[in-house]
Design a protein around this motif. Structure first.
Motif, PDB file in Angstrom:
ATOM      1  N   SER A 173       7.976   1.481   5.473  1.00  0.00           N
ATOM      2  CA  SER A 173       7.722   0.332   4.595  1.00  0.00           C
ATOM      3  C   SER A 173       6.411  -0.353   4.993  1.00  0.00           C
ATOM      4  CB  SER A 173       8.891  -0.652   4.653  1.00  0.00           C
ATOM      5  OG  SER A 173       8.871  -1.398   5.867  1.00  0.00           O
ATOM      6  N   GLN A 179       3.230  -0.913   2.525  1.00  0.00           N
ATOM      7  CA  GLN A 179       2.573  -2.201   2.315  1.00  0.00           C
ATOM      8  C   GLN A 179       1.077  -2.102   2.640  1.00  0.00           C
ATOM      9  OE1 GLN A 179       5.004  -5.475   3.276  1.00  0.00           O
ATOM     10  NE2 GLN A 179       3.410  -7.012   2.900  1.00  0.00           N
ATOM     11  N   GLN A 214      -0.636  -0.580  -0.231  1.00  0.00           N
ATOM     12  CA  GLN A 214      -0.757  -1.521  -1.350  1.00  0.00           C
ATOM     13  C   GLN A 214      -1.916  -2.488  -1.155  1.00  0.00           C
ATOM     14  OE1 GLN A 214       2.720  -3.883  -2.195  1.00  0.00           O
ATOM     15  NE2 GLN A 214       3.811  -2.131  -3.051  1.00  0.00           N
ATOM     16  N   GLU A 215      -2.083  -2.973   0.087  1.00  0.00           N
ATOM     17  CA  GLU A 215      -3.036  -4.057   0.320  1.00  0.00           C
ATOM     18  C   GLU A 215      -4.408  -3.572   0.758  1.00  0.00           C
ATOM     19  OE1 GLU A 215      -1.621  -7.356   2.575  1.00  0.00           O
ATOM     20  OE2 GLU A 215       0.401  -7.241   1.751  1.00  0.00           O
ATOM     21  N   PHE A 273      -0.236  -4.310  10.094  1.00  0.00           N
ATOM     22  CA  PHE A 273       1.101  -4.519   9.550  1.00  0.00           C
ATOM     23  C   PHE A 273       2.148  -4.375  10.645  1.00  0.00           C
ATOM     24  CE2 PHE A 273      -0.253  -4.717   5.152  1.00  0.00           C
ATOM     25  CZ  PHE A 273      -1.549  -4.227   5.266  1.00  0.00           C
ATOM     26  N   CYS A 317       5.950  -7.973   7.949  1.00  0.00           N
ATOM     27  CA  CYS A 317       6.693  -7.259   6.903  1.00  0.00           C
ATOM     28  C   CYS A 317       8.197  -7.377   7.164  1.00  0.00           C
ATOM     29  CB  CYS A 317       6.285  -5.781   6.892  1.00  0.00           C
ATOM     30  SG  CYS A 317       4.510  -5.550   6.615  1.00  0.00           S
TER      31      CYS A 317
END
Lengths: 280, 280
Positions: free
Chosen positions: A39, A43, A46-47, A145, A173
């Motif tokens: 996960s 993320q 995505q960023e 992250f 996260c």
């Protein structure tokens, strides 16, 4: 997915993206990847424009009595999982790369690292801050992250990054849990069937605290006592506390001065030490 | 010459050069600039495209008994000297920028910081490594220029930079001396005429050691004893040693195993503590 094992190779690779104005996201791991790690990769993708994972079982964050030697290292499976998730690069240094002969500079963790894990595992955060700082310098990411499961570690890294002016954004996260509530951890694979069953008391204790708070309970003494009752299913409890979510210092009441609180716990099932938490 | 006082402003300014592929050189100083500092600026301008100086009297590297409050701060003159030398930017943070409320992460110096200055000034190098690491993170330079006058500091910073994988090149620069031999130091301005005269014993002691070594002397005991005789002109001597130039550990003979040695000394004239050194 590109694999790197030397400092120069990963640095040269990430730097070309930085110079081109692309955002580099870093996901530091010790391998033995599970859905929680994945996960983080999602993320990061995505960023950021480029996602780099690192796999390094960092010896300086283990005490001599801890599980360094038996820590799981399913490398081929980890690489397959990262590839499937679309990670762009992975840094796989060995110990001689990260801690060559003569190594001797450590980053001392900020005060938020002193209680709780800092008491249970006295040298642990020094190892974490040092290796994380090294990875920041090697990879040069824009964003990094981290999972909220290691709540105190996240706070330590946030404060370190701010105190030392490291030009990275720390992205917390959410915890990923198994359907029955157990927070995912590489150490869950140590658990026997019986231990795993009893380990559910951790998430149950946190759920209970959350329900009590929803019902209006504010007394930390009562909340901690409720958690400890639930944790009787464990073989021992290192701590089960409700503290200020920023400083991790003791408080008397949840909702004190409008500040957030967090329930943090560490307990053992057999030889396995698990942690979990819930922000209140 | 541009002046910056916030972390964001200097970082944004230097980053545009980095992204454009220009080399950024950093000269960290505590101000009270003299020809030694200016030689660092000149070397930075030679080797880099952009030269950034910093002026910050770093409180964490002073002990409570030391000269923090009386340390000279001739800011306007310093800025004029930097401008005249062609520095492109100067970072002038105040204490609240560098050590805001709640600051608490320190970089512990590597083992080379333990002897000598580490014994005389126990917290000194922790302050140095911490502020230097912060400046590295804030400015993001390609190369950083340090004088060889603070020989042990230079070794500490070299090891820290290597251990923590900081992507900067450390450039050691030669000591600049007054015509009579006194190594330039911001603290020289504390000296009375008589103290300044007696302070020449430091460079004389180093010259004497060099001559003895040229003449074939290898015994560290004899060399140290010669230095100490010369330093009788000082009010006290913190140390006057010949050690391995890499580890700063004791040796018996100069030229041991083909390794370089260094003569290092620290002595006081009145309330003023001076250091000097010579690589042998």
């Amino acid at each position: 997915m590109q694999k790197f094992s030397s400092v120069d190779s990963i640095r040269t690779w990430t730097r070309q993206y930085t110079i081109a104005g692309r955002r580099v996201g870093l996901v530091p791991t010790m391998g033995a990847l599970h859905e929680g790690h994945l996960s983080l990769v999602r993320q990061a993708k995505q960023e950021c424009d480029v996602c780099v994972a690192t796999i390094f079982v960092n010896p300086t964050q283990f005490a001599p009595t801890e599980d360094l030697s038996r820590y799981p290292r399913p490398l081929e499976r980890d690489l397959e999982l990262l590839r499937a998730e679309g990670a762009d690069g992975v840094f796989l240094p060995d110990e001689a790369i990260m801690y060559p002969e003569g190594f001797g500079t450590y980053v001392m963790p900020p005060p938020v690292g002193l209680p709780l894990e800092g008491q249970s595992r006295p040298e642990h955060f020094r190892g974490v801050t040092t290796v994380v700082m090294k990875l920041f310098q090697i990879v040069g990411p824009d964003a990094v992250f981290f999972g909220r499961k290691d709540f105190q570690q996240l706070r330590v890294i946030e404060d370190m990054t701010c105190d030392l002016n490291v030009p990275v954004r720390i992205v917390p996260c959410d915890i990923v849990r198994d359907p029955d509530g157990l927070a995912m951890s590489s150490r869950n694979r140590y658990l026997s069937a019986d231990e795993r069953q009893r380990a559910l008391s951790l998430s149950r204790a946190l759920h209970l605290v959350e329900e009590l708070v929803s019902g209006g309970e504010r007394s930390v003494a009562i909340l901690e006592s409720a958690m400890k009752s639930e944790l009787k299913a464990c073989d021992s409890v290192d701590y089960a506390v409700v503290v200020d979510a920023k400083t991790l210092q003791p408080i008397e009441c949840v909702g004190h001065a409008g500040a957030k609180s967090v329930a943090l716990l560490a307990a053992r099932l057999g030889n396995t030490r698990l942690i979990d938490n819930r922000v209140l």
